[in-house]
Write a protein that holds these residues in place. Structure first.
Motif, short mmCIF file in Angstrom:
data_model
loop_
_atom_site.label_atom_id
_atom_site.label_comp_id
_atom_site.label_asym_id
_atom_site.label_seq_id
_atom_site.Cartn_x
_atom_site.Cartn_y
_atom_site.Cartn_z
N TYR A 539 0.83 -1.20 0.00
CA TYR A 539 0.00 0.00 0.00
C TYR A 539 0.86 1.26 0.00
O TYR A 539 0.60 2.21 -0.73
N LYS A 543 1.44 4.26 -2.63
CA LYS A 543 1.22 5.64 -2.21
C LYS A 543 2.42 6.51 -2.59
O LYS A 543 2.28 7.58 -3.17
N LEU A 551 -4.28 1.91 -5.12
CA LEU A 551 -4.77 2.26 -3.79
C LEU A 551 -6.27 1.99 -3.68
O LEU A 551 -6.74 1.48 -2.67
N ASN A 552 -7.01 2.30 -4.78
CA ASN A 552 -8.46 2.04 -4.78
C ASN A 552 -8.76 0.58 -4.51
O ASN A 552 -9.61 0.24 -3.69
N ASP A 555 -7.83 -0.36 -0.97
CA ASP A 555 -8.76 0.23 0.01
C ASP A 555 -9.99 -0.65 0.20
O ASP A 555 -10.51 -0.79 1.29
N ASN A 558 -10.51 -3.31 2.91
CA ASN A 558 -10.81 -2.95 4.30
C ASN A 558 -9.80 -3.49 5.30
O ASN A 558 -10.17 -4.08 6.32
#
Ligand code: GLN
Length: 618
Positions: A539, A543, A551-552, A555, A558
């Protein structure tokens, strides 16, 4: 002319440079603190740890020189010491012997041994009385590689009765003398699917012009009928004594015995009692002998009793067919030879090594003979359990009712397990269990091919290299978006969540490089994001590099992604050896060896010339 000799000189000096660079690398791999001397003890230990033995004939001179070398050795002396066995020493120090991670391998066989020893099921063979008197708890295992590395544990030095383990070797001796075609006029190549002492024969139609349409021969040389036939074929014109001596000498060569050898193998021992007892009680074999005689296929001379000397009118001198007696007498005698598991493992290693004995380097059997023998062992070596055994273990093997089993891993090693309790088929219970454990851990099943999974190991490759290799390809493919390669690796059951020595996984690399398709593929395969050595998830790689789509996707999982506990924003400088040393695989092997604190592995890489301070892309 002048020019030529200049060229020669240049070539020689070039060659000398590479030779002494090689020797220097070997020397440095043994250095501790001082760069110009090595400890004699370290050198000896490194050789012994590689699995070679002090009494190995090939190292005899070297160990003698080491004994008179004092505690420390300088480079010039080192060169002289290794000169008598330089190639073998080089292979041992560089981790290039058949089993490169010998200590690791030994430890895992030790563990299996400690588990298998608990198995007390099975019964001793009782139809040959002396076999029913052996200590049923005995358990030994020996493994000899084609390079002469030796592993042994438990009762590896106990003599036991060879029994049916002699069958493949007898078959080889007959093949060498008579050739494949002639031998197989007398015995078949087909699995029988019946017990080892079954009286059924194979009916084969004859293509030759003769008034006989069919002939009957034993199914194969690995069951009793076939083995009595092959015993009958070995030097059938000689006396019993000469024939038995010939066979003993051949076994001697197979197990590494020779008159002036320093090696442990002793000349094969003949246990006369066992042979006599089998003569008394082996009714089945006596029946097989006559059955073979009746087919007309048992070779031998016909010398009937000339005349009935019996004076009693109501009686005659009973005739016992000498051809049958000769074949059975030799067969019982060879079954009664005794050897240790290490000696039998050496004979198996000679088969694995295409007929050359690993420790004497003498050719005992022709390559073709071995190639002709192993398939028959594979299909028929374990009697009526041969098919199931081969499916699971996948190696040519032979057992005997004396409690021995040997296995051949072609081009790699011979294994012999001795433990006298037998299952219903007459195979050693612990022998079979040990064999199954070995192939379930190691990729030695002949048909393993590329099918692997994370916890099976290829013993031919150093563990660090194996790890570097297996995760390196996936990491590389992930970083360049090569989905095809990842699909192939997944179909080969390779674990795509495994990281490199810094625990950087394919998912880290996919995230860092913005390989969206790869990331999705990995997630579909059930791979879960994992932290690297510094606790960081892919991640943060995404970033840092601003890969929004990655990243989507992440994400949506969870998950809580922790930050690495140290982050070098702008790594400054480059490990200069990286630029010079471009064999990435070896570098990552070095890193893996370091990560698992594998000093032997690191020394082996130094011996290969890898600079210890080389680094990878991180
Ligand atoms: N000598 C034994 C016999 O012929 C050998 C059998 C075996 O080991 N399976 O019965």
């Amino acid at each position: 002319m002048k020019n030529n000799s200049y060229k020669n000189k240049a070539a020689i000096s070039e060659k000398l440079k590479t030779i002494s660079k090689r020797e220097a690398d070997l020397f440095y791999s043994l250095c501790d603190k001082k760069p110009n001397v090595i400890k004699t003890k370290n050198f000896k230990n490194a050789l012994l740890k590689s699995g070679l033995k002090i009494n190995d004939n090939r190292l005899h001179n070297l160990f003698r020189k080491l004994d008179s070398s004092g505690d420390e050795i300088h480079f010039e002396d080192f060169k002289k010491i290794i000169s008598s066995s330089e190639l073998l020493v080089e292979k041992a120090l560089r981790g290039e012997l058949a089993l490169p991670d010998f200590s690791d391998f030994s430890k895992s066989i030790d563990k299996m041994f400690d588990e298998v020893i608990k198995n007390k099921s099975g019964e001793l063979a009782s139809y040959i009385p002396p076999l029913a008197k052996v200590d049923p708890d005995q358990f030994g295992i020996s493994i000899v590689t084609v390079d002469g590395q030796i592993y042994q544990k438990g009762d590896y030095n106990v003599d036991f009765s060879l029994q049916s383990m002699c069958k493949p070797f007898n078959y080889c001796f007959a093949l060498e003398k008579l050739g494949l075609e002639l031998v197989h006029k007398h015995v078949g190549q087909e699995p029988s699917g019946r017990q080892f002492n079954d009286l059924t024969l194979l009916t084969r139609s004859l293509v030759e012009k003769s008034n006989k349409k069919f002939t009957r021969i034993p199914f194969n040389p690995m069951i009793n009928a076939g083995a009595i036939m092959t015993a009958g074929l070995i030097n059938s014109d000689d006396t019993y004594e000469k024939r038995l001596n010939f066979v003993k000498e051949q076994y001697g060569k197979l197990i590494g015995w020779s008159a002036n050898s320093k090696f442990d193998s002793k000349f094969p021992r003949f246990n006369k009692d066992v042979a006599r007892e089998e003569n008394f009680t082996g009714y089945n074999n006596l029946a097989i002998g006559y059955l073979l005689m009746a087919t007309g296929n048992l070779p031998g001379k016909k010398n009937k009793l000339k005349k009935d000397l019996n004076t009693n009118k109501n009686e005659f001198d009973f005739y016992i067919e000498p051809t049958v007696v000769d074949a059975l007498k030799l067969y019982f005698s060879i079954c009664s030879l005794e050897m240790t598991s290490t000696e039998v493992a050496m004979a198996a290693a000679t088969l694995a090594n295409n007929g050359v004995c690993p420790v004497t380097q003498s050719r005992v059997l022709n390559q073709k003979t071995v190639r002709d023998c192993l398939p028959i062992l594979q299909s028929s070596g374990m009697y009526d359990a041969s098919g199931a055994f081969f499916q699971e273990v996948g190696l040519p093997a032979k057992s005997g009712v004396g409690g021995g089993v040997f296995l051949v891993v072609p081009q790699l090693m011979g294994i012999c397990i001795f433990s006298p309790r037998l299952d219903e088929q007459g195979n050693s219970v612990r022998g079979i269990e040990m064999a199954k454990r070995i192939t379930s851990k190691y990729l030695v099943h002949i048909f393993d091919g590329a099918m692997t999974n994370a916890d099976r190991v290829n013993p031919r490759i150093p563990i660090s290299k194996w790890r570097a290799n297996s995760c390196g390809e996936a990491i590389w493919a992930a970083s360049i978006g090569d989905i095809r390669t990842l699909e192939r690796l997944a179909s080969e059951q390779k674990d795509l969540s495994i990281g490199n020595s810094d625990m950087r996984t394919p998912m880290h690399l996919a995230a860092a490089e913005g390989q969206l398709e790869v990331l999705q593929f990995l997630l579909e395969q059930g791979v879960k994001p994992k932290p690297d050595r510094w606790g960081g998830y892919g991640y943060f790689d995404a970033k840092n590099n601003n890969h929004k789509k990655i990243l989507n996707v992440l994400d949506k999982l969870n998950m809580k992604f922790l930050k690495p506990n140290h982050l070098v924003e702008e790594p400054n400088g480059e490990t200069d050896e990286v630029a010079k040393y471009d064999d990435e695989l070896m570098v990552s092997e070095l890193l893996f060896a370091a990560a698992r604190n594998d000093i032997t592995g690191i020394r082996q890489l130094i011996a290969k010339g890898v600079p210890v301070h080389a680094g990878n892309f991180d």
